[in-house]
Design a protein around this motif. Structure first.
Motif, PDB file in Angstrom:
ATOM      1  N   ALA A   1      -0.757   8.981   0.280  1.00 16.65           N
ATOM      2  CA  ALA A   1      -1.631   8.436  -0.979  1.00 16.65           C
ATOM      3  C   ALA A   1      -2.694   9.521  -1.586  1.00 16.65           C
ATOM      4  O   ALA A   1      -2.940  10.591  -0.723  1.00 16.65           O
TER       5      ALA A   1
ATOM      6  N   THR B   1       0.638  -1.880  -6.124  1.00 16.03           N
ATOM      7  CA  THR B   1      -0.079  -2.981  -6.188  1.00 16.03           C
ATOM      8  C   THR B   1       0.219  -3.979  -7.529  1.00 16.03           C
ATOM      9  O   THR B   1       0.054  -3.209  -8.639  1.00 16.03           O
TER      10      THR B   1
ATOM     11  N   ALA C   1      -3.681  -1.422   6.686  1.00 17.53           N
ATOM     12  CA  ALA C   1      -2.148  -1.505   6.744  1.00 17.53           C
ATOM     13  C   ALA C   1      -1.686  -0.654   8.091  1.00 17.53           C
ATOM     14  O   ALA C   1      -0.510  -1.214   8.522  1.00 17.53           O
TER      15      ALA C   1
ATOM     16  N   THR D   1      -7.622  -0.846   2.195  1.00 12.49           N
ATOM     17  CA  THR D   1      -6.480  -1.737   2.463  1.00 12.49           C
ATOM     18  C   THR D   1      -5.139  -0.791   3.213  1.00 12.49           C
ATOM     19  O   THR D   1      -4.508  -1.211   4.006  1.00 12.49           O
ATOM     20  N   LEU D   2      -5.103   0.138   2.634  1.00 10.11           N
ATOM     21  CA  LEU D   2      -4.142   1.335   3.297  1.00 10.11           C
ATOM     22  C   LEU D   2      -4.722   1.433   4.683  1.00 10.11           C
ATOM     23  O   LEU D   2      -3.712   1.507   5.765  1.00 10.11           O
TER      24      LEU D   2
ATOM     25  N   SER E   1      -3.221  -6.098   3.136  1.00 12.03           N
ATOM     26  CA  SER E   1      -2.897  -4.847   3.939  1.00 12.03           C
ATOM     27  C   SER E   1      -1.565  -5.257   4.847  1.00 12.03           C
ATOM     28  O   SER E   1      -0.733  -4.368   4.934  1.00 12.03           O
TER      29      SER E   1
ATOM     30  N   MET F   1       1.235  -4.902   2.535  1.00 10.46           N
ATOM     31  CA  MET F   1       1.507  -3.405   2.324  1.00 10.46           C
ATOM     32  C   MET F   1       2.284  -2.492   3.259  1.00 10.46           C
ATOM     33  O   MET F   1       3.125  -1.939   3.188  1.00 10.46           O
TER      34      MET F   1
ATOM     35  N   PRO G   1      -2.908  -7.153  -4.619  1.00  8.62           N
ATOM     36  CA  PRO G   1      -3.931  -6.049  -4.306  1.00  8.62           C
ATOM     37  C   PRO G   1      -4.569  -6.329  -3.102  1.00  8.62           C
ATOM     38  O   PRO G   1      -5.060  -7.883  -3.023  1.00  8.62           O
TER      39      PRO G   1
ATOM     40  N   ASP H   1      -6.915  -1.931  -6.388  1.00  6.47           N
ATOM     41  CA  ASP H   1      -6.883  -3.279  -6.310  1.00  6.47           C
ATOM     42  C   ASP H   1      -7.764  -3.834  -7.549  1.00  6.47           C
ATOM     43  O   ASP H   1      -7.952  -5.075  -7.505  1.00  6.47           O
TER      44      ASP H   1
ATOM     45  N   VAL I   1       2.226   5.755  -1.748  1.00  7.73           N
ATOM     46  CA  VAL I   1       1.575   4.286  -1.753  1.00  7.73           C
ATOM     47  C   VAL I   1       0.235   4.551  -2.949  1.00  7.73           C
ATOM     48  O   VAL I   1      -0.584   5.429  -2.802  1.00  7.73           O
TER      49      VAL I   1
ATOM     50  N   SER J   1      -2.758   2.288  -3.733  1.00  8.41           N
ATOM     51  CA  SER J   1      -3.314   0.941  -3.086  1.00  8.41           C
ATOM     52  C   SER J   1      -4.392   0.338  -4.010  1.00  8.41           C
ATOM     53  O   SER J   1      -5.107  -0.394  -3.634  1.00  8.41           O
TER      54      SER J   1
END
Length: 384
Positions: free
Chosen positions: A210, A310, A226, A222-223, A335, A338, A332, A287, A283, A285
């Motif tokens: 990312a 997302t 995840a 969030t990543l 996690s 994702m 979004p 939102d 990714v 991520s």
């Protein structure tokens, strides 16, 4: 035609400036005279690779792009709310605007819009709508009348995805002159030997990459969460700098994920292609609608890398990453979803190859710099 790309600042950091730069260079390479007018802050300087083709002027700097193009960097006083303040830009445009057949102004950029308004320019205006103003509500309160004037003044409005310009509340009455030109880039090129050497650092692992500024709307929290739903055979690499670096690192440590997540910090131009080439999945991520397109997605696609992105309402992000073709899109901030999307892409080798091929095909179909420039030229050639 003689074109002026108008807006933003130098050096090139964000997506808007990159599109301006790529258009200026691409049009000049085709023998179409195209200049780029932007601001440069007192503490900024010309990047080393352009020192030999730049010169100092009374207004700032000028970078030569060959016989048909140049970048004109005019002095700015400061930058407030992601907007440069440059009276010199107003003065320069008043003096030179009449030299151009088309002024292609890139939004959002209140300084560029103000300079155009005060220039007295009577020629053709193309408006490139990269995104709405979302975070600077105070600025928008004062800028909105000028924004409305710019929308009305523009002969054509270019959006980067059909979703974004269709959903923008500011363009509802201007849909009759809106067209979509997806952002296009040159493919990311890497040395396979460097990729093999890099992957050797993470034997037996799926590498998830990312990239972006470490700021709230990028959704890196969030990543990080995840990763807690993925096994030890997944390695998360996050490139970029920003104000959330320390808090993200603390979250990683609190979750005991130091071995699975690495914050890379600033990624230089030599390492970046290697990371795109070495990763299994990219990714995005983000939102919030502040992420309007996500150029990093198409950089990954140009390497044949599947994308997990997302489904941000009213944003073009999930349009860029076509569901089930170039990758998967998830809600979004979710996690668990994702992590499942990452695992789903990597789980089956045949499915993975299909996603990888789909990513490359989508890049070549829509997101090459050649196709972006072709479409922009067609917009220029259409006259009322």
């Amino acid at each position: 035609m003689k074109i002026l790309q108008l807006g933003k600042f130098y050096p090139i950091h964000g997506g808007v400036e990159k599109v301006m730069w790529d258009l200026t260079v691409g049009l000049a390479e085709r023998g179409i005279t195209c200049d780029m007018l932007c601001g440069i802050l007192p503490d900024e300087s010309i990047e080393p690779e352009y020192v030999d083709v730049s010169r100092k002027t009374p207004d700032g700097y000028e970078i030569s792009l060959g016989p048909y193009g140049r970048v004109i960097c005019v002095r700015a006083i400061t930058k407030k709310a992601a907007t440069i303040i440059s009276p010199v830009m107003v003065r320069w445009l008043r003096k030179h605007a009449a030299e151009y057949d088309i002024i292609h102004v890139h939004h959002p950029d209140p300084m560029a819009a103000l300079a155009l308004r005060l220039s007295g320019y009577k020629g053709r205006v193309i408006l490139h709508w990269h995104s709405d103003i979302l975070t600077q509500k105070f600025l928008l309160f004062f800028y909105k009348p000028l924004q409305s004037w710019l929308i009305h003044r523009a002969e054509r409005i270019i959006g980067t995805t059909p979703v974004y310009v269709r959903e923008s509340p500011y363009l509802k009455r201007a849909q009759y002159k809106v067209t979509c030109v997806p952002i296009g880039i040159a493919p990311v090129v890497y040395d396979s030997r460097d990729v093999v050497a890099f992957r050797a650092k993470y034997p037996g692992k799926h590498i998830v990459f990312a990239l972006g500024r470490l700021v709230p709307y990028k959704g890196f929290r969030t990543l990080v969460k995840a990763a807690s739903h993925l096994g030890p055979d997944y390695q998360i690499l996050i490139g970029g700098t920003g104000p959330l670096y320390e808090s993200l690192q603390k979250s990683i440590e609190a979750l005991g994920l130091q071995e699975r997540i690495q914050l890379l910090g600033f990624v230089d131009n030599a390492l970046l292609p290697v990371l795109f080439g070495a990763c299994d999945v990219f990714v995005l991520s983000s939102d919030r609608k502040t992420e309007a397109f996500g150029i990093v997605q198409i950089e990954a696609m140009s390497c044949g890398k599947p994308v997990v992105a997302t489904e941000i309402p009213q944003s073009g992000v999930s349009w860029v990453n076509r569901e089930g073709v170039s990758g998967l899109n998830v809600p979004p901030g979710n996690s668990l979803a994702m992590a499942e999307a990452i695992r789903s892409i990597c789980r089956n080798p045949d499915d993975y190859l299909q996603f990888a091929a789909g990513a490359m095909e989508r890049y070549e179909e829509l997101f090459t710099s050649r196709k972006m420039i072709d479409k922009v030229i067609k917009v220029y050639e259409q006259q009322d």
